[in-house]
Design an enzyme around this catalytic site. Structure first.
Site, PDB file in Angstrom:
ATOM      1  N   ARG A 289      -2.846 -12.509   1.492  1.00 19.44           N
ATOM      2  CA  ARG A 289      -4.236 -12.102   1.279  1.00 19.44           C
ATOM      3  C   ARG A 289      -4.523 -12.220  -0.212  1.00 19.44           C
ATOM      4  NH1 ARG A 289      -7.771  -8.040   3.264  1.00 19.44           N
ATOM      5  NH2 ARG A 289      -8.946  -9.989   3.222  1.00 19.44           N
TER       6      ARG A 289
ATOM      7  N   TYR B 196      -1.094 -10.381  -1.907  1.00 18.56           N
ATOM      8  CA  TYR B 196       0.083  -9.816  -1.237  1.00 18.56           C
ATOM      9  C   TYR B 196       0.191 -10.340   0.191  1.00 18.56           C
ATOM     10  CZ  TYR B 196      -3.266  -6.688   1.043  1.00 18.56           C
ATOM     11  OH  TYR B 196      -4.306  -6.207   1.772  1.00 18.56           O
TER      12      TYR B 196
ATOM     13  N   HIS C 119      -7.538  -7.936  -3.948  1.00 23.04           N
ATOM     14  CA  HIS C 119      -8.824  -7.272  -3.682  1.00 23.04           C
ATOM     15  C   HIS C 119      -8.671  -5.757  -3.791  1.00 23.04           C
ATOM     16  CE1 HIS C 119      -6.630  -7.505   0.141  1.00 23.04           C
ATOM     17  NE2 HIS C 119      -7.104  -6.278   0.338  1.00 23.04           N
TER      18      HIS C 119
ATOM     19  N   TYR D 108       0.861  -1.187   0.000  1.00 20.56           N
ATOM     20  CA  TYR D 108       0.000   0.000   0.000  1.00 20.56           C
ATOM     21  C   TYR D 108       0.893   1.231   0.000  1.00 20.56           C
ATOM     22  CZ  TYR D 108      -4.120  -2.801   0.650  1.00 20.56           C
ATOM     23  OH  TYR D 108      -5.135  -3.687   0.432  1.00 20.56           O
TER      24      TYR D 108
ATOM     25  N   HIS E 204     -10.336  -2.409  -1.739  1.00 21.42           N
ATOM     26  CA  HIS E 204     -11.140  -2.002  -0.573  1.00 21.42           C
ATOM     27  C   HIS E 204     -12.127  -0.908  -0.966  1.00 21.42           C
ATOM     28  CE1 HIS E 204      -8.489  -3.594   2.755  1.00 21.42           C
ATOM     29  NE2 HIS E 204      -7.667  -3.674   1.725  1.00 21.42           N
TER      30      HIS E 204
HETATM   31  C1  BEZ Z   1      -5.785  -5.313   3.972  1.00 23.37           C
HETATM   32  O1  BEZ Z   1      -5.345  -4.236   3.651  1.00 23.37           O
HETATM   33  O2  BEZ Z   1      -6.553  -5.855   3.226  1.00 23.37           O
HETATM   34  C2  BEZ Z   1      -5.380  -6.014   5.209  1.00 23.37           C
HETATM   35  C3  BEZ Z   1      -4.039  -6.164   5.497  1.00 23.37           C
HETATM   36  C4  BEZ Z   1      -3.673  -6.810   6.651  1.00 23.37           C
HETATM   37  C5  BEZ Z   1      -4.648  -7.309   7.498  1.00 23.37           C
HETATM   38  C6  BEZ Z   1      -5.980  -7.170   7.182  1.00 23.37           C
HETATM   39  C7  BEZ Z   1      -6.356  -6.521   6.034  1.00 23.37           C
HETATM   40 FE    FE Z   2      -6.003  -4.943   1.461  1.00 27.96          FE
END
Ligand code: BEZ
Ligand code: FE
Length: 304
Positions: free
Chosen positions: A214, A193, A217, A157, A219
């Site tokens: 993860r 990521y 996606h 990010y 957000h």
């Molecule tokens: C996220 O940005 O999606 C995320 C990253 C780490 C833990 C939970 C969500």
């Molecule tokens: Fe995320």
């Protein structure tokens, strides 16, 4: 002097909260003590283990900065964030499903015009995102601020990078729905990521032989006045980590099929420089508090 054995001690600590004026706080304290004491009894926790836990939590706190929230990460990987989400969203009544906010919502999203490229200077496969916000009956909601954010092609990010301070946000913006409830933007196709593994939470993930990934996606935080704030993601269909998200955040309804396109123009009529992807996903929000605090403790009250 009162003397306590291991079960009487629990009752004594619970009694110590007897005078708490707020009944909800009293209840939360009592249940917390019961669960903590049960854990110690069930595990016969050793001094070394308790010392390790104190040191671990200390390091979690020390890792936090204004742009790094290791405690949210800890809550996420323990499934606590999704459990809090589940007990607070039992009845969706047709509203879009919710998922974790995550630690990378920094609450500073800059408003951008529809169609803007929020990842203009970043490498990656180009993607056009089109969306609409409606109520539960399908009525379009106009003037709704929608914050969007996602990781870059390297899995980071913007707020994780040293350049954030000087260069400002990227792959992160606010759009406001038009009269028909619609908004759209250009970006890059996000990839899966790892959550940050350079801190105590990552250390725990690696030591317990879990993977830190993860699935890909984007957000979305849809904050329509008079409606429950919707904190969610749209996941990319086919991602190899959809079944084993390290934070347990995937719900079937949130997985979108991304179309591969080679048309010379994107849906807003502007030129596409080569092949691109199309994400189409609509959000339905339910009536409720429009300015609830998010799990970060940030008040999402700003409207445009
Ligand atoms: C996220 O940005 O999606 C995320 C990253 C780490 C833990 C939970 C969500
Ligand atoms: Fe995320």
């Amino acid at each position: 002097m009162p003397q306590f054995n291991d079960t009487e001690l629990t009752a004594a600590v619970i009694r110590s909260f007897e005078e708490t004026p707020d009944p909800r706080v009293k209840f939360l304290m009592e249940e917390l003590v019961k669960s903590l004491h049960d854990y110690v009894r069930k595990t016969d926790l050793t001094f070394d283990e308790w010392g390790y836990a104190i040191d671990f939590l200390t390091r979690v706190g020390q890792k936090c900065t204004p742009t790094r929230q290791e405690f949210i990460l800890l809550s996420d990987v323990f499934g606590v964030s999704m459990l809090v989400d589940a007990v607070n969203h039992r009845e969706r009544g047709g509203a879009t499903e919710t998922t974790v906010l995550g630690p990378f919502y920094v609450g500073e999203h800059k408003k951008m015009p529809h169609g803007a490229d929020i990842s203009a200077n970043l490498p990656g496969e180009r993607m056009f995102v089109q969306s609409r916000v409606t109520d539960l009956k399908g009525k379009p909601l106009a003037g709704v601020p929608v914050d969007v954010w996602h990781a870059d092609d390297d899995g980071f990010y913007d707020s994780q990078k040293p350049s954030y301070e000087t260069q400002g946000p990227s792959s992160r913006a606010r759009f406001v729905t038009d009269a028909d409830g619609r908004f759209s933007f250009r970006t890059i196709l996000p990839c899966s990521y790892p959550i940050p593994t350079d801190g105590p939470v990552g250390e725990m993930i690696l030591q317990t032989r879990r993977h830190p990934m993860r699935p890909a996606h984007v957000h979305f935080l849809v904050n329509a006045p008079g409606y429950e704030p919707l904190i969610t993601h749209v996941f990319i269909e086919g991602d190899k980590y959809l079944d084993s998200d390290v934070v347990f955040g995937v719900k079937d309804e949130l997985i979108a099929k991304i179309e591969k396109r080679s048309d010379p123009t994107m849906p807003d009529g502007k030129r596409a420089d080569g092949p691109w992807h199309l994400m189409t996903y609509d959000f339905r929000v339910k009536p409720g508090e429009g300015a609830a605090p998010t799990p970060l403790g940030v008040k999402v009250t700003e409207t445009v």
